[in-house]
Design an enzyme around this catalytic site. Sequence first.
Site: not given
Length: 344
Positions: A177, A219
């Site tokens: 992420e 992500k």
Amino acid sequence: MSAGALIDIAKRLVADDKGLLAMDESIATCNKRFAKLGIPQTKEARQAYRELLIMTPGLGEAIGGVILFDETIHHRRADGTSFISVLTEADIVPGIKVDIGAKPLAFYPGEKITGGLDRLRPRLKTYFDMGARFAKWRAVIAIGDAKPSRACIEVNAQALARYAALCQEAGLVPIVEPEVLMAGNHDLDRCREVTEDVLHAVFDQIDLQGVMLEGMILKPNMVLPGLASRKRVTADEVADATLACLLRTVPAAVPAIAFLSGGQSGELASARLNAMNIRFKGANAPWALAFSFGRAIQQPALQIWHGEEANIVAAQEALLHRARCNKAARRGAYDAALEKGFAT
Ligand code: 13P
């Protein structure tokens, strides 16, 4: 664990148009959200809230994996059942946030480097033994005057890949992420430029460090103008800018892209995800375009619950509703009319 097992977990997390529920807020972040609503900031209240979320009837129809925080993965229900068992029995894969938060980056005021690599290997083994099958690490990149610096992008990309390699070694699918933050008055193009730079750096490091693309999930942020920018953008403009950026940077071997919501409202996040999936309707997208939302799924449920036991059922219905809206968005079938409710 074999490469095949990692690939299977990654696919399972987003199978049947499902996505992920991020409920891995640190104690400080969870307390901050409780404080805003006047909910007591206690361990008991955090446990009650997280139990409400995972006990939502039917959650597994739209959610393939749940990201927990270290405090939460150790919780048990009053009857002794662990939260991990509750999820596993609901056919939801348990995951765990393993970074320890973003810390100031030395010599780069206003920029951050995410910590948590020290002793990560034994911690990952412990979580695997507890039943977790995937993990999450979030890096944050701010946009501003002279920001982001090359240093900030490179050190965070390197740490994300180090974490991802250790996860795969331990049998956990890494959720990678790199979040380009919404704060600032930059426009859509600037966000696209920075996101592209960051993702190039991340996949360079992923490649350099031998991370298996098929056994990870990206992500990212959606490409959006800064919160202080006055320019309004449509869902279609967000979808076009985000996909243009991802098509240039994310290898097709990555099975899924699961967006963070980053403070967007639930409705906007669903509409924008929907607009992206519509663009691939009838064509083969290189990756599943899924969701890994925190606030955009949880916020209505938290507001309704408000720390009161009597509100649990209504809060769970609100949670399931947002999860279903996002499942519909994965099919390009979300519509504002769905906000009135799903036919049962
Ligand atoms: P938000 O969707 O609220 O941004 O949370 C997702 C997440 O996991 C942040 O790390």
